[in-house]
Design an enzyme around this catalytic site. Structure first.
Site, PDB file in Angstrom:
ATOM      1  N   VAL A   1      55.368  86.145   8.207  1.00 53.86           N
ATOM      2  CA  VAL A   1      56.234  85.355   8.656  1.00 53.86           C
ATOM      3  C   VAL A   1      57.327  84.899   7.963  1.00 53.86           C
ATOM      4  CG1 VAL A   1      55.103  83.074   8.148  1.00 53.86           C
ATOM      5  CG2 VAL A   1      55.840  83.379  10.264  1.00 53.86           C
ATOM      6  N   TYR A   2      57.314  85.271   6.728  1.00 46.53           N
ATOM      7  CA  TYR A   2      58.399  84.714   5.910  1.00 46.53           C
ATOM      8  C   TYR A   2      59.673  85.558   6.157  1.00 46.53           C
ATOM      9  CZ  TYR A   2      55.322  82.142   2.723  1.00 46.53           C
ATOM     10  OH  TYR A   2      54.193  81.640   2.231  1.00 46.53           O
ATOM     11  N   SER A   3      60.729  85.037   6.756  1.00 46.60           N
ATOM     12  CA  SER A   3      61.994  85.851   7.188  1.00 46.60           C
ATOM     13  C   SER A   3      61.491  86.858   7.978  1.00 46.60           C
ATOM     14  CB  SER A   3      62.716  86.060   5.998  1.00 46.60           C
ATOM     15  OG  SER A   3      62.975  85.011   5.103  1.00 46.60           O
ATOM     16  N   ASP A   4      60.464  86.890   8.888  1.00 49.21           N
ATOM     17  CA  ASP A   4      60.229  87.967   9.744  1.00 49.21           C
ATOM     18  C   ASP A   4      59.913  89.285   9.038  1.00 49.21           C
ATOM     19  OD1 ASP A   4      59.914  88.751  12.404  1.00 49.21           O
ATOM     20  OD2 ASP A   4      61.796  89.643  12.816  1.00 49.21           O
TER      21      ASP A   4
END
Length: 345
Positions: free
Chosen positions: A61-64
């Protein structure tokens, strides 16, 4: 660099690890953390490996997914020297199967993470949040499949409550599936809730803590102090609402103690705050972040020296809060105190 066993496993991890949340940063939260590109990321990884920091933490989920992609490129050609920890479970899209830890989602999430990281296996896979809609048996049997396939080496959780972890461990033991050995938790001098339930659980059940946001969501950097306005460049202007809340007076009391001890030791405020965490029971590794080389080298200076017992006691006292029920009787009443577990200190 000191190395510790990760919970009740044979895997040794460095007492400091590197959080790659700034890699490829975008959006209102991760963009405010930082936007480290491939070249700078490789430089930061170089410095980490030279210092013995070989565990790198990220999440889908970190920056998609961009954090995983940049991290994969940064360790390319030296995968055998690095341990990769990533997380999955939070929403990655608007579809009905784009969140959670169902068999469908977990298998797809791992395949996507392997592709972005450009690797054949993940050293530590953690469930980023508890999925109340998916049966525990489905989650753990899927993790067992991934471990047996060689795509995942160890499993853990993040942001789970104590009962959720214990239920999963009981099911894992019943079926002979992999047990969680890592618990990635928020823990800092201004956020000690981990100590009430999760720390004793970790000690009893063999989960090592991987500590996120050890500087209290950027509040213990030495730039925030009593009577001084929040610095103009602080990321807290944009991100405070995303992170754990802290009452101002409690924060200033802790910062006052940190500044005093920083002067005594010749260290910086964040170095003292990080060093205190490395001494805490069940802590396997403290995840440090950095937007540039200067920040990284300063954070690496948090180890290889020791706080005195008196200094630790001052930090403990400054950061102490009233324990929530049912814990406060064990701190206040003699009859209860005789039965209290000593693990929380």
């Amino acid at each position: 660099m000191d190395y510790r066993f990760l919970g009740r496993s044979g895997l040794q991890v460095p007492v400091l690890s590197f959080g790659a949340g700034t890699f490829g940063g975008s959006g209102p939260l991760f963009g405010a953390w930082g936007n480290t590109d491939d070249k700078e990321a490789r430089r930061l990884v170089d410095i980490c490996l030279e210092a013995g920091v070989n565990l790198f933490d990220t999440a889908d989920v970190y920056s998609d997914g961009a954090s995983e992609t940049v991290l994969g490129a940064a360790i390319k050609g030296r995968r055998d020297r690095a341990l990769i920890s990533t997380k999955s479970g939070l929403p990655m899209g608007e579809g009905p199967n784009d969140a959670g830890t169902s068999r469908f989602r977990l298998i797809r999430a791992v395949e996507d993470a392997l592709r972005r990281l450009d690797t054949d296996y993940i050293d530590i896979l953690q469930l980023h949040a508890f999925d109340a809609a998916t049966p525990v048996e489905e989650v753990l049997s899927t993790l067992d499949t991934l471990v047996r396939a060689g795509k995942v080496r160890y499993v853990g959780v993040s942001n789970f409550s104590g009962w959720q972890i214990m239920k999963a461990l009981a099911v894992a033991d019943r079926h002979g599936w992999p047990r969680y050995v890592a618990n990635q938790v928020y823990y800092s001098l201004v956020g000690r809730d981990y100590e009430w339930d999760l720390m004793p659980l970790g000690a009893d059940q063999g989960l090592g803590a991987l500590v996120w946001s050890p500087l209290g969501w950027g509040r213990l950097t030495g730039k925030i102090r009593r009577g001084v306005a929040l610095p103009e460049g602080s990321r807290l202007h944009e991100t405070a609402s995303f992170g754990p809340p802290v009452e101002d007076e409690h924060l200033y009391r802790v910062v006052d103690a940190l500044e005093t001890i920083a002067e005594e030791t010749g260290k910086t405020v964040p170095q003292v705050a990080l060093n205190w965490l490395t001494r805490r029971p069940t802590v396997a590794s403290v995840i440090i972040g950095a937007r540039n080389e200067e920040q990284l080298r300063q954070n690496l200076g948090a180890v290889d020296w020791t706080l005195s017992d008196d200094q630790v006691a001052k930090l403990d006292a400054a950061s102490a809060v009233t324990a929530p029920y049912p814990h406060f009787p064990y701190r206040r009443q003699e009859g209860f105190a005789r039965l209290a577990p000593p693990i929380a200190g």
